[in-house]
Design a protein around this motif. Structure first.
Motif, PDB file in Angstrom:
ATOM      1  N   VAL B 141      46.563  43.770  39.251  1.00 39.40           N
ATOM      2  CA  VAL B 141      45.382  42.943  39.388  1.00 39.40           C
ATOM      3  C   VAL B 141      44.631  43.327  40.631  1.00 39.40           C
ATOM      4  N   ARG B 144      42.789  46.527  40.182  1.00 37.07           N
ATOM      5  CA  ARG B 144      41.639  46.496  39.317  1.00 37.07           C
ATOM      6  C   ARG B 144      40.554  45.566  39.791  1.00 37.07           C
ATOM      7  N   GLU B 145      40.944  44.404  40.317  1.00 38.56           N
ATOM      8  CA  GLU B 145      39.927  43.396  40.537  1.00 38.56           C
ATOM      9  C   GLU B 145      39.673  43.074  42.004  1.00 38.56           C
ATOM     10  N   ASP B 148      35.803  42.220  42.639  1.00 42.19           N
ATOM     11  CA  ASP B 148      35.260  40.891  42.307  1.00 42.19           C
ATOM     12  C   ASP B 148      35.975  39.792  43.053  1.00 42.19           C
ATOM     13  N   LYS B 149      35.184  39.135  43.916  1.00 39.33           N
ATOM     14  CA  LYS B 149      35.755  38.129  44.777  1.00 39.33           C
ATOM     15  C   LYS B 149      36.180  36.901  44.021  1.00 39.33           C
ATOM     16  N   ASP B 150      35.312  36.476  43.085  1.00 37.45           N
ATOM     17  CA  ASP B 150      35.641  35.287  42.292  1.00 37.45           C
ATOM     18  C   ASP B 150      36.907  35.443  41.473  1.00 37.45           C
ATOM     19  N   LYS B 151      36.954  36.606  40.841  1.00 39.76           N
ATOM     20  CA  LYS B 151      38.112  36.908  40.048  1.00 39.76           C
ATOM     21  C   LYS B 151      39.369  36.929  40.868  1.00 39.76           C
ATOM     22  N   GLN B 152      39.272  37.331  42.115  1.00 42.86           N
ATOM     23  CA  GLN B 152      40.428  37.340  43.010  1.00 42.86           C
ATOM     24  C   GLN B 152      40.971  35.942  43.218  1.00 42.86           C
ATOM     25  N   GLU B 154      40.469  33.224  41.387  1.00 40.91           N
ATOM     26  CA  GLU B 154      40.995  32.715  40.110  1.00 40.91           C
ATOM     27  C   GLU B 154      42.406  33.198  39.902  1.00 40.91           C
ATOM     28  N   LEU B 155      42.561  34.447  40.152  1.00 38.31           N
ATOM     29  CA  LEU B 155      43.881  35.053  39.991  1.00 38.31           C
ATOM     30  C   LEU B 155      44.924  34.390  40.865  1.00 38.31           C
ATOM     31  N   SER B 158      45.805  30.907  39.572  1.00 34.68           N
ATOM     32  CA  SER B 158      46.695  30.901  38.375  1.00 34.68           C
ATOM     33  C   SER B 158      48.117  31.312  38.722  1.00 34.68           C
TER      34      SER B 158
END
Lengths: 358, 167
Positions: B141, B144-145, B148-152, B154-155, B158
């Protein structure tokens, strides 16, 4: 049917009436004919039969002076013992001469007489000749001896049969044993008591069978009147009297001479009465047996004699029937008198042995 | 009475007494004595026989009573024995039950302990595997991500949620 029976009754009545008529005629005839000859003869025969006799006559023909029987020994004590046969008297017709003395038989008694046999009488027609002491073996003595021997053998055989048959009687004993037990259980024990009856048993048994058998012997055609003889009943009563008073206890004499429980005055009054009773009791025994047996003989022989008086075809069978019925009655009386004598003797023994119970 | 006295013969009286008294003594010795003795003996014998029969009957009754008593005793004894046996059986059964129960409890406890330890080991292993997996996932993760700050964010969130769930 009823008609026939009525006719029969009438016929029978008619027959009876005619026969009674005949009887009446016959007795009239007899009285006319022989001045009561047959009647007197029968009376004399009965009177003679009731007495003891010096010879054993089975039957006789008085008219022909023929006697069938056997003579018995005569034993006299007349200044020495004199023994001779009664055949010497020839039934009272001749004088017997023994050792220089003369004796004559008159009404069954022996009198001393002169050689001619004269008998002197007093005002009451009683002989006044001297009477020697007479210990003859008379008809009654012979009968008693006969019965004694018979009794001895009968009861000896009963006694022997116990040993042979393991305590059970055999033969005649089967008949005698219940009688012996009867005397013991019905006469001796109830009257004398269980404790003291034993010593009286021999006397009671002997006297019961002795009287009974002698009574029965009187019922045979021999018709000896032993128990109807005053000397015999006196002897039996005397023995009862002696045994009663010799075995009596203090209580018995106390009741006679000083009756307990009554005032003194009454004691004095009662003593002679009680003392009299001692003698009256055996005296009544003597008279009762004598009178009963004599009366029985007189009645039967009179009725038998009537057969010869009524020479009718209904009177004689009637007397025969009556004599037969009376003979059966006399058989009962023979046993009854023996029972009564024994019973009363036992009663007196019981009184003599009663214990005080006040 | 006069006639009676006249008839009285002393000789006959003499013989009568002699014969009669003689007869009494003779019969007493030879007849009455033995007869009465035999009869009395016989009666005594009968009485004795009856008495002994009665005694035998009583004895019989006693014997029967004895038998009854013995029988009753035996019955009682048998009953007692049966009762004892039943009790013994019951105690044995209950004892066995108790023993079996404890044994079973012990086995269950052991099994539970084993299961617990196994579970713990399994959890530990799972944890380590999850940790490895999560590290791997995180690596992937992150590679790959990262851009993207937001996606970080979220990850991360979770992942954190998963972590608590597992525990």
């Amino acid at each position: 049917m009823q008609k026939i029976s009525v006719v029969r009754i009438f016929m029978t009545l008619a027959l009876v009436l005619t026969s009674l008529n005949l009887v009446a005629k016959d007795t009239e005839n007899v009285e006319k004919e022989g001045k009561g000859g047959l009647k007197t003869e029968i009376k004399e025969f009965i009177a003679h039969h009731l007495l003891d006799s010096h010879d054993f006559t089975l039957f006789s023909d008085e008219k022909e002076h023929k006697y069938y029987g056997f003579p018995l020994p005569v034993i006299l004590w007349d200044g020495g013992l004199k023994v001779f046969s009664s055949s010497k008297f020839h039934h009272g017709q001749t004088v017997a001469e023994v050792g220089g003395n003369y004796y004559k038989l008159y009404h069954s008694k022996i009198y001393k007489t002169d050689a001619a046999g004269t008998i002197d009488y007093d005002a009451h027609h009683h002989p006044t000749n001297a009477k020697p002491l007479d210990f003859s073996i008379t008809k009654n003595v012979v009968s008693m001896l006969l019965i004694s021997i018979l009794m001895f053998f009968m009861f000896r055989s009963l006694a022997k049969s116990y040993k042979k048959n393991n305590g059970i009687p055999s033969g005649i004993g089967r008949f005698l044993e219940p009688l012996v037990l009867f005397v013991r259980d019905e006469i001796a024990i109830p009257n004398i008591g269980e404790k003291k009856y034993r010593k009286y048993m021999s006397f009671l048994l002997t006297i019961f069978f002795f009287i009974w058998f002698l009574n029965l012997l009187g019922m045979t055609p021999l018709a000896v009147n032993v128990t109807g003889n005053i000397a015999v009943t006196f002897g039996l009563a005397l023995l009862t009297f002696l045994i009663t008073n010799l075995t009596a206890n203090k209580n018995y004499w106390g009741h006679i001479f000083w009756m307990p429980g009554v005032p003194t005055f009454m004691k004095v009054v009662l003593a002679p009465i009680e003392l009299l009773g001692v003698f009256i009791k055996p005296f009544s025994l003597m008279i009762r047996l004598y009178a009963n047996m004599t009366a029985g003989h007189v009645v039967i022989m009179s009725i038998v004699g009537m057969m010869f008086l009524f020479k009718s075809w209904i009177g004689s069978p009637l007397s025969f029937g009556l004599a037969f019925a009376l003979s059966i009655l006399e058989l009962l009386v023979a046993a009854l008198q023996a029972y009564i004598f024994t019973m009363l003797a036992a009663l007196y023994f019981g009184m003599a042995n009663e214990e005080a119970h006040h | 009475m006069d006639k009676l006295l006249d008839q009285f013969s002393f000789g006959l009286f003499f013989w009568q007494i002699l014969i009669f008294v003689g007869l009494i003594f003779l019969l007493k010795k030879f007849a009455w004595g033995p007869i009465l003795k035999s009869v009395n003996d016989r009666e005594a014998g009968i009485k004795d026989a009856l008495k002994s029969a009665e005694e035998a009957r009583k004895e019989m009754q006693n014997l029967q009573a004895d038998n009854e008593r013995i029988l009753n005793e035996a019955r009682a004894e048998r009953d007692g024995m049966l009762k004892e046996a039943r009790q013994l059986k019951e105690t044995m059964i209950s004892d066995a039950k108790v023993e079996a129960q404890t044994e079973a409890d012990k086995i269950v406890a052991q099994a539970q302990a084993t299961i617990e330890s196994e579970k713990k080991a399994a959890i530990a292993e799972l944890k380590s595997q999850v940790a490895g997996l999560s590290v791997e996932i995180a690596e992937k993760v992150v590679r790959r991500e990262l851009a993207d700050k937001d996606k970080q964010l979220e990850l991360v969130a979770s992942m954190l949620g998963d972590v608590t769930l597992i525990n």
